[in-house]
Design a protein around this motif. Structure first.
Motif, PDB file in Angstrom:
ATOM      1  N   ILE A 113      -3.409  -7.822  -7.862  1.00 28.05           N
ATOM      2  CA  ILE A 113      -2.776  -6.829  -7.040  1.00 28.05           C
ATOM      3  C   ILE A 113      -1.614  -6.496  -7.235  1.00 28.05           C
ATOM      4  CG2 ILE A 113      -2.629  -5.907  -4.658  1.00 28.05           C
ATOM      5  CD1 ILE A 113      -4.733  -7.959  -3.697  1.00 28.05           C
ATOM      6  N   SER A 143      -5.827  -3.804  -8.822  1.00 22.18           N
ATOM      7  CA  SER A 143      -5.696  -2.766  -7.988  1.00 22.18           C
ATOM      8  C   SER A 143      -4.155  -2.768  -7.654  1.00 22.18           C
ATOM      9  CB  SER A 143      -6.620  -3.166  -6.630  1.00 22.18           C
ATOM     10  OG  SER A 143      -6.158  -4.239  -6.127  1.00 22.18           O
ATOM     11  N   THR A 144      -3.931  -1.601  -7.045  1.00 17.84           N
ATOM     12  CA  THR A 144      -2.550  -1.408  -6.820  1.00 17.84           C
ATOM     13  C   THR A 144      -2.409  -1.254  -5.359  1.00 17.84           C
ATOM     14  OG1 THR A 144      -2.872   1.045  -6.990  1.00 17.84           O
ATOM     15  CG2 THR A 144      -2.207  -0.084  -8.841  1.00 17.84           C
ATOM     16  N   ASP A 145      -1.003  -1.721  -4.872  1.00 15.80           N
ATOM     17  CA  ASP A 145      -0.871  -1.932  -3.475  1.00 15.80           C
ATOM     18  C   ASP A 145       0.648  -1.668  -3.412  1.00 15.80           C
ATOM     19  OD1 ASP A 145      -0.366  -2.287  -0.733  1.00 15.80           O
ATOM     20  OD2 ASP A 145      -1.151  -4.311  -0.573  1.00 15.80           O
ATOM     21  N   SER A 146       1.093  -0.153  -3.178  1.00 16.19           N
ATOM     22  CA  SER A 146       2.199   0.255  -2.939  1.00 16.19           C
ATOM     23  C   SER A 146       3.039  -0.668  -1.806  1.00 16.19           C
ATOM     24  CB  SER A 146       2.567   1.555  -2.872  1.00 16.19           C
ATOM     25  OG  SER A 146       1.788   1.853  -1.635  1.00 16.19           O
ATOM     26  N   SER A 147       2.652  -1.245  -1.018  1.00 15.76           N
ATOM     27  CA  SER A 147       3.630  -2.131   0.076  1.00 15.76           C
ATOM     28  C   SER A 147       3.980  -3.404  -0.465  1.00 15.76           C
ATOM     29  CB  SER A 147       2.466  -2.320   1.259  1.00 15.76           C
ATOM     30  OG  SER A 147       1.518  -3.300   1.008  1.00 15.76           O
ATOM     31  N   LEU A 148       3.668  -3.708  -1.879  1.00 14.06           N
ATOM     32  CA  LEU A 148       4.138  -4.893  -2.404  1.00 14.06           C
ATOM     33  C   LEU A 148       5.455  -4.880  -2.889  1.00 14.06           C
ATOM     34  CD1 LEU A 148       1.052  -6.266  -4.415  1.00 14.06           C
ATOM     35  CD2 LEU A 148       2.080  -6.936  -2.327  1.00 14.06           C
ATOM     36  N   SER A 164       4.967 -11.273  -5.395  1.00 15.00           N
ATOM     37  CA  SER A 164       5.375 -10.088  -5.122  1.00 15.00           C
ATOM     38  C   SER A 164       6.677 -10.188  -4.381  1.00 15.00           C
ATOM     39  CB  SER A 164       4.278  -9.484  -4.109  1.00 15.00           C
ATOM     40  OG  SER A 164       4.305 -10.181  -2.807  1.00 15.00           O
TER      41      SER A 164
END
Length: 178
Positions: A113, A143-148, A164
């Motif tokens: 992620i 997958s992507t998670d912009s909150s990281l 992260s």
């Protein structure tokens, strides 16, 4: 969930050993996946939990719903589960079976992620490095998670590598508060 794992483990191990001895791991994997998916359906789960049906009726209903997607041996396995009132564990049994199968094949599924999309070259390098570290054939899904904010979070079974920015900031906050 630990209790479900504990209850499901002997059945998963027995199914795995049976399939391994017959060189049928792939077939059992597919058939158990079908049984697990069917049993996870809300209306089927309700039927399997209904005490007004005998365990034979529950096993027969599940085997009928799975149809030709399951062979005689898996249908018999379903009957054994029903006789022991363990049909509700099929999803967990399948997950444990897959873990045993992956360990046998020296393969691991890794989830990466990241805060942004990774290109193919980066994913390939990451897969190669993880394969060397884990001494396994690595199957990477991203997958992507912009909150990281930045960096990556890697999950490979029980192993979690948090590289992260968010993870590092959380560790810094904990260190400052203690």
């Amino acid at each position: 969930m630990a209790e479900l794992s504990t209850l499901a483990r002997p059945y998963a191990r027995a199914a795995f050993e049976f399939a391994r001895e017959r060189d049928a791991l792939a077939q059992w994997s597919e058939q158990l996946a079908t049984c697990a998916a069917v049993s996870a359906d809300a209306s089927v789960a309700k039927l399997l939990d209904n005490p007004s049906y005998t365990h034979e009726q529950q096993a027969q209903a599940l085997n009928d719903l799975c149809g030709d997607a399951t062979g005689a041996e898996v249908k018999n396995f379903v009957r054994v589960l029903a006789a022991n009132r363990r049909l509700g564990l099929l999803v967990e049994i399948y997950a444990l079976f897959e873990q045993l199968k992956s360990a046998q094949e020296k393969r691991v599924d890794v989830e990466v992620i990241s805060a942004f999309d990774l290109d193919d070259a980066t994913t390939a390098r990451l897969s190669e490095a993880l394969g060397r570290k884990l001494e396994r054939d690595v199957q990477v899904s991203t997958s992507t998670d912009s909150s990281l904010l930045g960096g990556v979070l890697i999950r490979a079974g029980d192993l979690v590598i948090d590289g992260s920015v968010r993870g590092r900031l959380n560790k810094l906050a904990e260190a400052m508060n203690s």
